[in-house]
Structures are given as structure tokens and as C-alpha cells.
Scaffold this motif. Structure first.
Motif, PDB file in Angstrom:
ATOM      1  N   THR A  60       4.853   7.378   6.070  1.00  0.00           N
ATOM      2  CA  THR A  60       6.283   7.085   6.016  1.00  0.00           C
ATOM      3  C   THR A  60       6.477   5.580   6.115  1.00  0.00           C
ATOM      4  OG1 THR A  60       6.654   7.164   8.417  1.00  0.00           O
ATOM      5  CG2 THR A  60       6.792   9.262   7.205  1.00  0.00           C
ATOM      6  N   GLU A  63       6.162   4.492   9.834  1.00  0.00           N
ATOM      7  CA  GLU A  63       4.791   4.412  10.354  1.00  0.00           C
ATOM      8  C   GLU A  63       4.108   3.124   9.892  1.00  0.00           C
ATOM      9  OE1 GLU A  63       2.946   7.971   9.014  1.00  0.00           O
ATOM     10  OE2 GLU A  63       3.883   9.247  10.533  1.00  0.00           O
ATOM     11  N   CYS A  88      12.724   4.426  -4.445  1.00  0.00           N
ATOM     12  CA  CYS A  88      12.627   5.891  -4.435  1.00  0.00           C
ATOM     13  C   CYS A  88      13.453   6.429  -5.597  1.00  0.00           C
ATOM     14  CB  CYS A  88      13.156   6.450  -3.110  1.00  0.00           C
ATOM     15  SG  CYS A  88      12.329   5.784  -1.646  1.00  0.00           S
ATOM     16  N   GLY A  97       8.211   5.435  -3.595  1.00  0.00           N
ATOM     17  CA  GLY A  97       8.329   5.482  -2.143  1.00  0.00           C
ATOM     18  C   GLY A  97       7.361   4.562  -1.433  1.00  0.00           C
ATOM     19  N   VAL A  98       6.629   5.108  -0.452  1.00  0.00           N
ATOM     20  CA  VAL A  98       5.702   4.286   0.340  1.00  0.00           C
ATOM     21  C   VAL A  98       4.549   3.741  -0.510  1.00  0.00           C
ATOM     22  CG1 VAL A  98       6.216   5.421   2.526  1.00  0.00           C
ATOM     23  CG2 VAL A  98       4.385   6.310   1.075  1.00  0.00           C
ATOM     24  N   THR A 134      14.715   1.399  -0.334  1.00  0.00           N
ATOM     25  CA  THR A 134      14.706   1.659   1.102  1.00  0.00           C
ATOM     26  C   THR A 134      13.937   0.550   1.804  1.00  0.00           C
ATOM     27  OG1 THR A 134      14.838   4.069   0.937  1.00  0.00           O
ATOM     28  CG2 THR A 134      13.841   3.192   2.926  1.00  0.00           C
ATOM     29  N   THR A 136      12.623  -0.219   5.785  1.00  0.00           N
ATOM     30  CA  THR A 136      12.496   0.138   7.196  1.00  0.00           C
ATOM     31  C   THR A 136      11.889  -1.060   7.912  1.00  0.00           C
ATOM     32  OG1 THR A 136      12.220   2.482   6.722  1.00  0.00           O
ATOM     33  CG2 THR A 136      11.427   1.698   8.853  1.00  0.00           C
TER      34      THR A 136
END
Length: 214
Positions: A60, A63, A88, A97-98, A134, A136
């Protein structure tokens, strides 16, 4: 000796009170964070990281951001910020994504990543090209407190790259909320436009209250 890349000496007279290391070797991200932080916390000085890169084996964004922030804090002795971000795409089930930085392979080739994504979506019509960036951000303080926040920037993918600004997937990302007759990719945005709207700016806005501990 623990140190942070670009950490200047003799800055007391310039009003800088706190240095924070950004856990990345990506100069584009360092510059972007410096601009974002300057809008809301000009007393924070973002410095680049020159330590070893940890293995990002999280599945994720959160993480992986924590893995990087913990490594940078341990290496430098400073509070550390780390961003794990990506694009994404809805029709791809949230991918890359990741894996955004490695979409075309382990070389982290931004041009190859962008071209592969466009090729995969070659026959996908505009109504199905929705996507979001995204970001984080993990904060690990010098006394080992940990915080994680996130921000999203919704939009869709263009069929061809546009503009000479930004980096990564910026030239093919068209943010929502623009006039229909004047839509632009992030590659066409000025730095100020991007820094005020981006997923990283949104994540950082959520982080600001947590930075009071610094």
C-alpha cells in the motif's frame, strides 16, 4: 556521520527554525515539496536525503511511505517526511497504483511508464479514462512518533501527452474542475497552479496540524 543532502550551514539569520528531511532521491519531488511547504509552513526547511534507499516491499502507499520515512529518520537523526504516490486508473482496477514508478520495469523510466500506460488505454474512450493521483505522506519525528495522511486529485487521462511542465504522468493527467473548453493536462500547469491543487498539496494540508509537534 549522519547528514542530509543539501543541508546548509549558517542559516540562523534567515529565520529557518526546523529542518525536515524528505526521504527521496528524486530532485523533482524535493523541489515540489519545498514549494508546497513554503505556502503553509515557511519556517520548515525541506532538505534532500542522500542515504541508502530501503526496499519498498509494502503493498500500500501507506506502508511504503512509512518504510521510507523510518529509514530517513534513522539515517539522519532528523524528523522525516516520505511521500508514496502514484496514478490510479479506474478501468485498470486502480493500477498502476503503488507500482506507478515501475510500471514499465525496474529502471523507473518515466517516459516508458507513460507510454506503456497510454498504449494499454489506446482503445478506451474518454468516459472510461477516469483516474486519480494519490499521495500518501508519512511523518516520522525525531522522537519516533508516526503519522500518515493522504490526498487525492481526481481527473482523467488524455490520449496524448501535453505540456512541458511537471514530471511522471503529469503530461497525460487532466484534472477535474476545469472549463470544458479550456481543459489542460498538469504538464500545461504552472508550478503555482500545480502546487496549490495537487494530490501532494492536499495530503500536506492534512498533515499541517500534525507538524505543530515539530
Amino acid at each position: 556521520m549522519r547528514h542530509a543532502q543539501g543541508a546548509p550551514a549558517g542559516r540562523a539569520g534567515r529565520g529557518v527554525s526546523v529542518r525536515v528531511v524528505l526521504a527521496t532521491h528524486n530532485a523533482h519531488k524535493v523541489a515540489e515539496f519545498q514549494q508546497i511547504v513554503a505556502r503553509v509552513r515557511p519556517d520548515l526547511e525541506i532538505v534532500g536525503y542522500d542515504g541508502p534507499e530501503p526496499v519498498e516491499d509494502g503493498v500500500t502507499f501507506a506502508e511504503n511511505a512509512l518504510i521510507k520515512a523510518r529509514a530517513a529518520a534513522a539515517h539522519t537523526g532528523l524528523s522525516a517526511l516520505a511521500d508514496d504516490s502514484g496514478i490510479c486508473v479506474d478501468v485498470l482496477g486502480g493500477s498502476p497504483g503503488v507500482f506507478s514508478a515501475y510500471w514499465a520495469g525496474q529502471k523507473k523510466d518515466a517516459v516508458a511508464n507513460l507510454e506503456l500506460l497510454l498504449d494499454q488505454l489506446r482503445d478506451v474512450a474518454d468516459p472510461h479514462r477516469s483516474a486519480h493521483f494519490t499521495s500518501t505522506i508519512a511523518l516520522v519525528t525525531a522522537d519516533s512518533q508516526e503519522h500518515v495522511v493522504a490526498g487525492e486529485w481526481p481527473g482523467r487521462l488524455a490520449h496524448e501527452p501535453s505540456g512541458g511542465g511537471g514530471f511522471g504522468y503529469d503530461p497525460i493527467f487532466i484534472p477535474d474542475g476545469q472549463p470544458a473548453d479550456a481543459e489542460r493536462s498538469v504538464g500545461d500547469f504552472s508550478d503555482d497552479e500545480k502546487q496549490s491543487q495537487s494530490h501532494r498539496a492536499r495530503a500536506f494540508d492534512a498533515l499541517v496540524p500534525l507538524l505543530t509537534a515539530l
